[in-house]
Design a protein around this motif. Structure first.
Motif, mmCIF file in Angstrom:
data_model
loop_
_atom_site.group_PDB
_atom_site.id
_atom_site.type_symbol
_atom_site.label_atom_id
_atom_site.label_comp_id
_atom_site.label_asym_id
_atom_site.label_seq_id
_atom_site.Cartn_x
_atom_site.Cartn_y
_atom_site.Cartn_z
ATOM 1 N N LEU A 96 0.819 -1.211 0.000
ATOM 2 C CA LEU A 96 0.000 0.000 0.000
ATOM 3 C C LEU A 96 0.860 1.272 0.000
ATOM 4 O O LEU A 96 0.706 2.141 0.840
ATOM 5 N N SER A 97 1.730 1.382 -0.949
ATOM 6 C CA SER A 97 2.578 2.558 -1.090
ATOM 7 C C SER A 97 2.221 3.255 -2.394
ATOM 8 O O SER A 97 2.155 2.611 -3.453
ATOM 9 N N ALA A 98 2.009 4.556 -2.321
ATOM 10 C CA ALA A 98 1.613 5.308 -3.514
ATOM 11 C C ALA A 98 2.671 5.242 -4.608
ATOM 12 O O ALA A 98 2.378 5.527 -5.766
ATOM 13 N N SER A 99 3.888 4.834 -4.263
ATOM 14 C CA SER A 99 4.940 4.727 -5.275
ATOM 15 C C SER A 99 4.799 3.459 -6.111
ATOM 16 O O SER A 99 5.438 3.330 -7.154
ATOM 17 N N ASN A 100 3.961 2.534 -5.677
ATOM 18 C CA ASN A 100 3.689 1.323 -6.466
ATOM 19 C C ASN A 100 2.541 1.595 -7.431
ATOM 20 O O ASN A 100 1.615 2.339 -7.117
ATOM 21 N N ARG A 101 2.615 0.973 -8.591
ATOM 22 C CA ARG A 101 1.604 1.239 -9.623
ATOM 23 C C ARG A 101 0.193 0.886 -9.195
ATOM 24 O O ARG A 101 -0.736 1.678 -9.399
ATOM 25 N N LEU A 102 0.003 -0.285 -8.633
ATOM 26 C CA LEU A 102 -1.361 -0.717 -8.297
ATOM 27 C C LEU A 102 -2.026 0.240 -7.304
ATOM 28 O O LEU A 102 -3.138 0.716 -7.562
ATOM 29 N N PRO A 103 -1.385 0.586 -6.191
ATOM 30 C CA PRO A 103 -2.015 1.567 -5.299
ATOM 31 C C PRO A 103 -2.207 2.937 -5.954
ATOM 32 O O PRO A 103 -3.192 3.623 -5.673
ATOM 33 N N SER A 104 -1.295 3.317 -6.833
ATOM 34 C CA SER A 104 -1.474 4.617 -7.498
ATOM 35 C C SER A 104 -2.710 4.592 -8.396
ATOM 36 O O SER A 104 -3.396 5.597 -8.543
ATOM 37 N N TYR A 105 -3.027 3.431 -8.972
ATOM 38 C CA TYR A 105 -4.243 3.306 -9.777
ATOM 39 C C TYR A 105 -5.483 3.427 -8.889
ATOM 40 O O TYR A 105 -6.504 3.970 -9.308
ATOM 41 N N ILE A 106 -5.387 2.918 -7.679
ATOM 42 C CA ILE A 106 -6.513 3.036 -6.741
ATOM 43 C C ILE A 106 -6.700 4.503 -6.359
ATOM 44 O O ILE A 106 -7.828 4.997 -6.288
ATOM 45 N N ILE A 107 -5.603 5.204 -6.136
ATOM 46 C CA ILE A 107 -5.673 6.624 -5.801
ATOM 47 C C ILE A 107 -6.300 7.405 -6.953
ATOM 48 O O ILE A 107 -7.161 8.261 -6.746
ATOM 49 N N ASP A 108 -5.891 7.096 -8.186
ATOM 50 C CA ASP A 108 -6.449 7.755 -9.378
ATOM 51 C C ASP A 108 -7.928 7.440 -9.556
ATOM 52 O O ASP A 108 -8.662 8.208 -10.145
ATOM 53 N N GLY A 109 -8.318 6.268 -9.098
ATOM 54 C CA GLY A 109 -9.655 5.738 -9.361
ATOM 55 C C GLY A 109 -9.488 4.569 -10.318
ATOM 56 O O GLY A 109 -9.031 4.760 -11.453
ATOM 57 N N ALA A 110 -9.781 3.384 -9.843
ATOM 58 C CA ALA A 110 -9.567 2.182 -10.659
ATOM 59 C C ALA A 110 -10.280 2.274 -11.996
ATOM 60 O O ALA A 110 -9.806 1.739 -12.998
ATOM 61 N N ASP A 111 -11.411 3.000 -12.035
ATOM 62 C CA ASP A 111 -12.163 3.109 -13.284
ATOM 63 C C ASP A 111 -11.448 3.966 -14.327
ATOM 64 O O ASP A 111 -11.856 4.006 -15.484
ATOM 65 N N GLN A 112 -10.346 4.614 -13.935
ATOM 66 C CA GLN A 112 -9.550 5.408 -14.874
ATOM 67 C C GLN A 112 -8.525 4.540 -15.610
ATOM 68 O O GLN A 112 -7.790 5.043 -16.465
ATOM 69 N N HIS A 113 -8.458 3.260 -15.272
ATOM 70 C CA HIS A 113 -7.471 2.355 -15.838
ATOM 71 C C HIS A 113 -8.157 1.119 -16.405
ATOM 72 O O HIS A 113 -9.174 0.678 -15.892
ATOM 73 N N THR A 114 -7.552 0.573 -17.433
ATOM 74 C CA THR A 114 -8.120 -0.620 -18.060
ATOM 75 C C THR A 114 -7.821 -1.848 -17.207
ATOM 76 O O THR A 114 -6.906 -1.840 -16.370
ATOM 77 N N ALA A 115 -8.574 -2.899 -17.452
ATOM 78 C CA ALA A 115 -8.327 -4.160 -16.752
ATOM 79 C C ALA A 115 -6.914 -4.652 -17.042
ATOM 80 O O ALA A 115 -6.242 -5.185 -16.150
ATOM 81 N N ALA A 116 -6.434 -4.438 -18.260
ATOM 82 C CA ALA A 116 -5.077 -4.858 -18.621
ATOM 83 C C ALA A 116 -4.029 -4.075 -17.830
ATOM 84 O O ALA A 116 -3.026 -4.647 -17.381
ATOM 85 N N GLU A 117 -4.243 -2.786 -17.631
ATOM 86 C CA GLU A 117 -3.303 -1.980 -16.838
ATOM 87 C C GLU A 117 -3.271 -2.460 -15.389
ATOM 88 O O GLU A 117 -2.198 -2.576 -14.791
ATOM 89 N N ILE A 118 -4.437 -2.744 -14.848
ATOM 90 C CA ILE A 118 -4.507 -3.207 -13.458
ATOM 91 C C ILE A 118 -3.848 -4.580 -13.327
ATOM 92 O O ILE A 118 -3.079 -4.818 -12.392
ATOM 93 N N ALA A 119 -4.134 -5.462 -14.263
ATOM 94 C CA ALA A 119 -3.517 -6.790 -14.223
ATOM 95 C C ALA A 119 -1.989 -6.678 -14.349
ATOM 96 O O ALA A 119 -1.250 -7.380 -13.664
#
Length: 158
Positions: free
Chosen positions: A127-150
């Motif tokens: 849960l560090s904002a420097s990691n991509r996955l948490p940063s996507y959550i901060i941005d809003g997961a709906d702002q990213h594609t399923a492929a980006e999240i995966a």
């Protein structure tokens, strides 16, 4: 072997998170609680073991909770193991709530459960904002594609 089960649990819950990108009512982070469904899912994935067992750098009991084996010389019952799991999950849920509050992020119940499950399996360090996955959550997961999240999830696993 236990580590593989936990990784599989994380992968499945991450996929649930990706699939739950549809609009739903979001609760304030302070109101979110992990669900009974998450506890059942972890119990089913981990399996129950009454006596302490060693593995991946530590000792575990019940449904995969870390423990001091000396604290359980006679083992643990299933109801005690569930209570221990819920106690540990509350710690992880607190980490997730703190993260969401710190960054003003909102998630669905399913996403919250997925984040709690990842924290259970991997520890809250992810849960560090420097990691991509948490940063996507901060941005809003709906702002990213399923492929980006995966892809972000895969990057974290490696």
């Amino acid at each position: 072997m236990r580590r593989n089960i936990k990784r599989l649990l994380c992968l499945i819950l991450t996929l649930v998170m990706v699939l739950c990108l549809c609009p739903m009512a979001n609760a304030a982070p302070s109101e979110l609680q992990f669900s009974d469904a998450l506890v059942t899912f972890i119990e089913n994935g981990e399996g129950f073991r009454a006596m302490p067992y060693g593995g991946a750098g530590g000792w575990y009991i019940g449904y995969g909770c870390s423990c001091d084996p000396a604290a359980y010389p006679n083992g643990i019952t299933e109801s005690e193991a569930e209570a221990l799991l819920r106690e540990r999950m509350e710690t992880f849920a607190g980490s997730v709530r703190s993260f969401l509050t710190r960054y003003g992020a909102s998630v669905t119940q399913q996403q919250f459960d997925a984040m709690c499950a990842m924290s259970y399996a991997l520890g809250p360090a992810w849960l560090s904002a420097s990691n991509r996955l948490p940063s996507y959550i901060i941005d809003g997961a709906d702002q990213h594609t399923a492929a980006e999240i995966a892809s972000a999830f895969a990057a974290w696993c490696h």
